[in-house]
Write a protein that holds these residues in place. Structure first.
Motif, PDB file in Angstrom:
ATOM      1  N   ARG A   6       0.839  -1.212   0.000  1.00  0.00           N
ATOM      2  CA  ARG A   6       0.000   0.000   0.000  1.00  0.00           C
ATOM      3  C   ARG A   6       0.871   1.259   0.000  1.00  0.00           C
ATOM      4  O   ARG A   6       0.507   2.258  -0.616  1.00  0.00           O
ATOM      5  CB  ARG A   6      -0.937  -0.005   1.194  1.00  0.00           C
ATOM      6  CG  ARG A   6      -2.024  -1.044   1.057  1.00  0.00           C
ATOM      7  CD  ARG A   6      -2.995  -1.034   2.231  1.00  0.00           C
ATOM      8  NE  ARG A   6      -3.922  -2.138   2.132  1.00  0.00           N
ATOM      9  CZ  ARG A   6      -5.035  -2.123   1.415  1.00  0.00           C
ATOM     10  NH1 ARG A   6      -5.373  -1.049   0.740  1.00  0.00           N
ATOM     11  NH2 ARG A   6      -5.831  -3.179   1.381  1.00  0.00           N
ATOM     12  N   ALA A  10       0.754   4.115  -2.808  1.00  0.00           N
ATOM     13  CA  ALA A  10       0.502   5.508  -2.414  1.00  0.00           C
ATOM     14  C   ALA A  10       1.443   6.492  -3.105  1.00  0.00           C
ATOM     15  O   ALA A  10       1.074   7.646  -3.347  1.00  0.00           O
ATOM     16  CB  ALA A  10       0.615   5.653  -0.902  1.00  0.00           C
ATOM     17  N   ASN A  13       0.566   8.422  -7.003  1.00  0.00           N
ATOM     18  CA  ASN A  13      -0.657   9.212  -6.825  1.00  0.00           C
ATOM     19  C   ASN A  13      -0.758  10.393  -7.781  1.00  0.00           C
ATOM     20  O   ASN A  13      -1.637  11.227  -7.650  1.00  0.00           O
ATOM     21  CB  ASN A  13      -0.754   9.696  -5.377  1.00  0.00           C
ATOM     22  CG  ASN A  13       0.411  10.581  -4.980  1.00  0.00           C
ATOM     23  OD1 ASN A  13       1.180  11.036  -5.825  1.00  0.00           O
ATOM     24  ND2 ASN A  13       0.546  10.821  -3.703  1.00  0.00           N
ATOM     25  N   CYS A  22      -4.191   3.035  -9.289  1.00  0.00           N
ATOM     26  CA  CYS A  22      -5.161   2.773  -8.229  1.00  0.00           C
ATOM     27  C   CYS A  22      -5.414   1.276  -8.204  1.00  0.00           C
ATOM     28  O   CYS A  22      -5.173   0.572  -9.184  1.00  0.00           O
ATOM     29  CB  CYS A  22      -6.442   3.572  -8.416  1.00  0.00           C
ATOM     30  SG  CYS A  22      -7.325   3.251  -9.924  1.00  0.00           S
ATOM     31  N   HIS A  45     -12.167  11.179  -5.639  1.00  0.00           N
ATOM     32  CA  HIS A  45     -11.312  10.016  -5.409  1.00  0.00           C
ATOM     33  C   HIS A  45      -9.873  10.358  -5.766  1.00  0.00           C
ATOM     34  O   HIS A  45      -9.618  11.074  -6.731  1.00  0.00           O
ATOM     35  CB  HIS A  45     -11.793   8.828  -6.234  1.00  0.00           C
ATOM     36  CG  HIS A  45     -13.237   8.534  -6.016  1.00  0.00           C
ATOM     37  ND1 HIS A  45     -13.711   7.940  -4.874  1.00  0.00           N
ATOM     38  CD2 HIS A  45     -14.322   8.790  -6.777  1.00  0.00           C
ATOM     39  CE1 HIS A  45     -15.015   7.829  -4.949  1.00  0.00           C
ATOM     40  NE2 HIS A  45     -15.417   8.344  -6.095  1.00  0.00           N
ATOM     41  N   TRP A  46      -8.951   9.824  -4.987  1.00  0.00           N
ATOM     42  CA  TRP A  46      -7.530  10.075  -5.195  1.00  0.00           C
ATOM     43  C   TRP A  46      -6.827   8.805  -5.629  1.00  0.00           C
ATOM     44  O   TRP A  46      -7.128   7.725  -5.130  1.00  0.00           O
ATOM     45  CB  TRP A  46      -6.896  10.603  -3.911  1.00  0.00           C
ATOM     46  CG  TRP A  46      -7.417  11.948  -3.545  1.00  0.00           C
ATOM     47  CD1 TRP A  46      -8.482  12.226  -2.732  1.00  0.00           C
ATOM     48  CD2 TRP A  46      -6.944  13.196  -4.028  1.00  0.00           C
ATOM     49  NE1 TRP A  46      -8.681  13.579  -2.672  1.00  0.00           N
ATOM     50  CE2 TRP A  46      -7.750  14.206  -3.453  1.00  0.00           C
ATOM     51  CE3 TRP A  46      -5.910  13.574  -4.883  1.00  0.00           C
ATOM     52  CZ2 TRP A  46      -7.558  15.553  -3.705  1.00  0.00           C
ATOM     53  CZ3 TRP A  46      -5.720  14.915  -5.128  1.00  0.00           C
ATOM     54  CH2 TRP A  46      -6.529  15.890  -4.554  1.00  0.00           C
ATOM     55  N   GLN A  49      -4.375   4.683  -4.088  1.00  0.00           N
ATOM     56  CA  GLN A  49      -5.048   3.949  -3.017  1.00  0.00           C
ATOM     57  C   GLN A  49      -5.966   2.879  -3.588  1.00  0.00           C
ATOM     58  O   GLN A  49      -6.217   2.823  -4.784  1.00  0.00           O
ATOM     59  CB  GLN A  49      -5.814   4.893  -2.109  1.00  0.00           C
ATOM     60  CG  GLN A  49      -6.832   5.760  -2.802  1.00  0.00           C
ATOM     61  CD  GLN A  49      -7.444   6.763  -1.832  1.00  0.00           C
ATOM     62  OE1 GLN A  49      -7.848   6.394  -0.741  1.00  0.00           O
ATOM     63  NE2 GLN A  49      -7.498   8.010  -2.230  1.00  0.00           N
ATOM     64  N   ASP A  50      -6.469   2.045  -2.680  1.00  0.00           N
ATOM     65  CA  ASP A  50      -7.398   0.980  -3.048  1.00  0.00           C
ATOM     66  C   ASP A  50      -8.805   1.573  -3.111  1.00  0.00           C
ATOM     67  O   ASP A  50      -9.309   2.098  -2.121  1.00  0.00           O
ATOM     68  CB  ASP A  50      -7.328  -0.129  -2.001  1.00  0.00           C
ATOM     69  CG  ASP A  50      -8.179  -1.334  -2.340  1.00  0.00           C
ATOM     70  OD1 ASP A  50      -8.919  -1.302  -3.353  1.00  0.00           O
ATOM     71  OD2 ASP A  50      -8.109  -2.319  -1.587  1.00  0.00           O
TER      72      ASP A  50
END
Length: 76
Positions: A6, A10, A13, A22, A45-46, A49-50
């Motif tokens: 993770r 990250a 991004n 993503c 949403h960014w 990430q999951d």
């Protein structure tokens, strides 16, 4: 297929590195080419990430991920 943590996800991004990734249901997708993910943001949403748990709030289905290349797996 390569696995990423993770923390590694990250970093992809759209801000820290050029890659915009993503995750969804354990797969990591490269969404860099999508105009909808410019600068790592897609509506609320960014990237990096999951997004598995975010999909129920989306106006589209999981089929949207078929447009993108899977580049790895998300480590648990």
């Amino acid at each position: 297929m390569k696995e990423y943590t993770r923390a590694q996800l990250a970093l992809r991004n759209g801000q820290d590195r050029e890659e915009i990734w993503c995750a969804f249901e354990g797969n990591i997708y490269d969404v860099s080419a999508s105009r909808l993910w410019r600068e790592g943001k897609h509506y609320d949403h960014w990237a990096g990430q999951d997004l598995t748990h975010e999909l129920p709030d989306a106006p589209h289905t999981a089929r949207v991920f078929e447009r993108f290349t899977i580049i790895g797996k998300l480590k648990n």
